[in-house]
Design a protein around this motif. Sequence first.
Motif, PDB file in Angstrom:
ATOM      1  N   VAL A  92      26.131  30.521  30.874  1.00  0.00           N
ATOM      2  CA  VAL A  92      25.612  30.339  32.233  1.00  0.00           C
ATOM      3  C   VAL A  92      25.909  28.919  32.753  1.00  0.00           C
ATOM      4  N   PRO A  93      25.641  27.873  31.949  1.00  0.00           N
ATOM      5  CA  PRO A  93      26.066  26.548  32.415  1.00  0.00           C
ATOM      6  C   PRO A  93      27.571  26.495  32.688  1.00  0.00           C
ATOM      7  N   ASN A 168      27.167  43.795  31.600  1.00  0.00           N
ATOM      8  CA  ASN A 168      25.702  43.761  31.546  1.00  0.00           C
ATOM      9  C   ASN A 168      25.206  43.956  32.986  1.00  0.00           C
ATOM     10  N   HIS A 199      29.373  39.383  25.367  1.00  0.00           N
ATOM     11  CA  HIS A 199      28.922  40.534  24.564  1.00  0.00           C
ATOM     12  C   HIS A 199      30.074  41.216  23.818  1.00  0.00           C
ATOM     13  N   SER A 230      26.493  33.523  20.193  1.00  0.00           N
ATOM     14  CA  SER A 230      25.041  33.556  20.395  1.00  0.00           C
ATOM     15  C   SER A 230      24.450  34.961  20.443  1.00  0.00           C
ATOM     16  N   LYS A 231      25.082  35.875  21.219  1.00  0.00           N
ATOM     17  CA  LYS A 231      24.538  37.244  21.261  1.00  0.00           C
ATOM     18  C   LYS A 231      24.808  37.938  19.929  1.00  0.00           C
TER      19      LYS A 231
END
Length: 393
Positions: A92-93, A168, A199, A230-231
Amino acid sequence: MQVDFNQVIDRSNTNSIKWDHENQEILPMWVADMDFKAPESVVAALVERAKHGIYGYSEPDEAYFEAIINWQAKRNAWKVEQEWIAFSPGVVPAVNMIIRTLTNPGEKVLVQTPVYYPFFNAIANNGCQMETNPMIFKDGKYYMDFEDLEEKTADPNLHMMILCSPHNPVGRVWTKEELIRVGEICAKNEVFVIADEIHSDLILSGNRHTPFASISEAFAQNSITCMAPSKTFNLAGLQTSFLVIPNEKIRNRYLHIVESNSLMTNTFGITGLVAAYNTGEKWLEQLIGYLESNLDFLNRFVKENMPEIQVIQPEGMYLVWMDFRALGLSKDQLEELMLKEAKIWLDEGYIFGCEGEGFERINIACPRSILEDGLQRIAAAIKKTREEGQYIS
Ligand SMILES: Cc1ncc(COP(=O)(O)O)c(C=O)c1O
């Protein structure tokens, strides 16, 4: 070694966004993190690093780049060059920084709704306007509307699109053919592609992820790919993601932003990423098997206990998009039903765009007993409102 994904682990008092919330009566099944421990080999590597006791400024080393390059080669048959890789604390950043760097205020950025809602803020916060290319929902499955995409991308004030791949919340793993059409339309209309592929390691049987940039040199030059462990390995709190930017000019612009904001890698993030990619593959295969069995369980449960609800079958991810429109509730009534009656916290469909009204997104990356508890809460709430004759049209 067989991993016990059925084990319930108390996550309270761990600064968890998901579990350390005010109302402990409400079961959280919204945010995209998992209620499973990371692979043991990752935990061991982090403990070892922690024991060193000095956590000064850090930067990626050879092992970090190698781990990413080998993982992409092995999982996606994608040959990534070391120099293409750039760091970001999160996707997101990164999306925010890319929009800020590559657009001018007032320009449009296109998204395919319903879609991951932080994109909306990223566009607005950086002075741009959002353009939507709503997907077509047909026979329980979502498709891209290519005619509309052609039309919208022809706008001379639109030079960027965010491609969510896998998507998503609707769970599509885009086929290579679909991605080629997107890439060709964008190239023709000079629209740059941010490919959010966070993802992409979580692909369910029978589907295959194709990195957008791996399709052709032209697509690689016209895109930035955002990825992270991370996911996949439940490492979101380590704040470590990376971008693949084959276009040198664009990469330099991005790196300038990273440097000028003094963004640095998290020491534990580097260790976690390397351990996950180098040693986590067997664990991931077991995880995917468990997610598939949770999805089977959800499908069976819904069919038997709330047949009016439609489950949109995901091809990837651990987030499941469900259609509650048959209940005939307004978006506020549906939200109230979930939060107040069922006491479950899902992501409300409308936050993903108006096309999501009447839908809910549930996170099934949890032990079966938690999933069962959540589904029972929903079924009981629907039953109660049905018996009371409330809401149902
Ligand atoms: C499509 C998508 N992009 C990005 C993120 C979050 O990325 P990060 O935590 O790296 O900012 C998520 C989290 O759910 C996501 O679903």
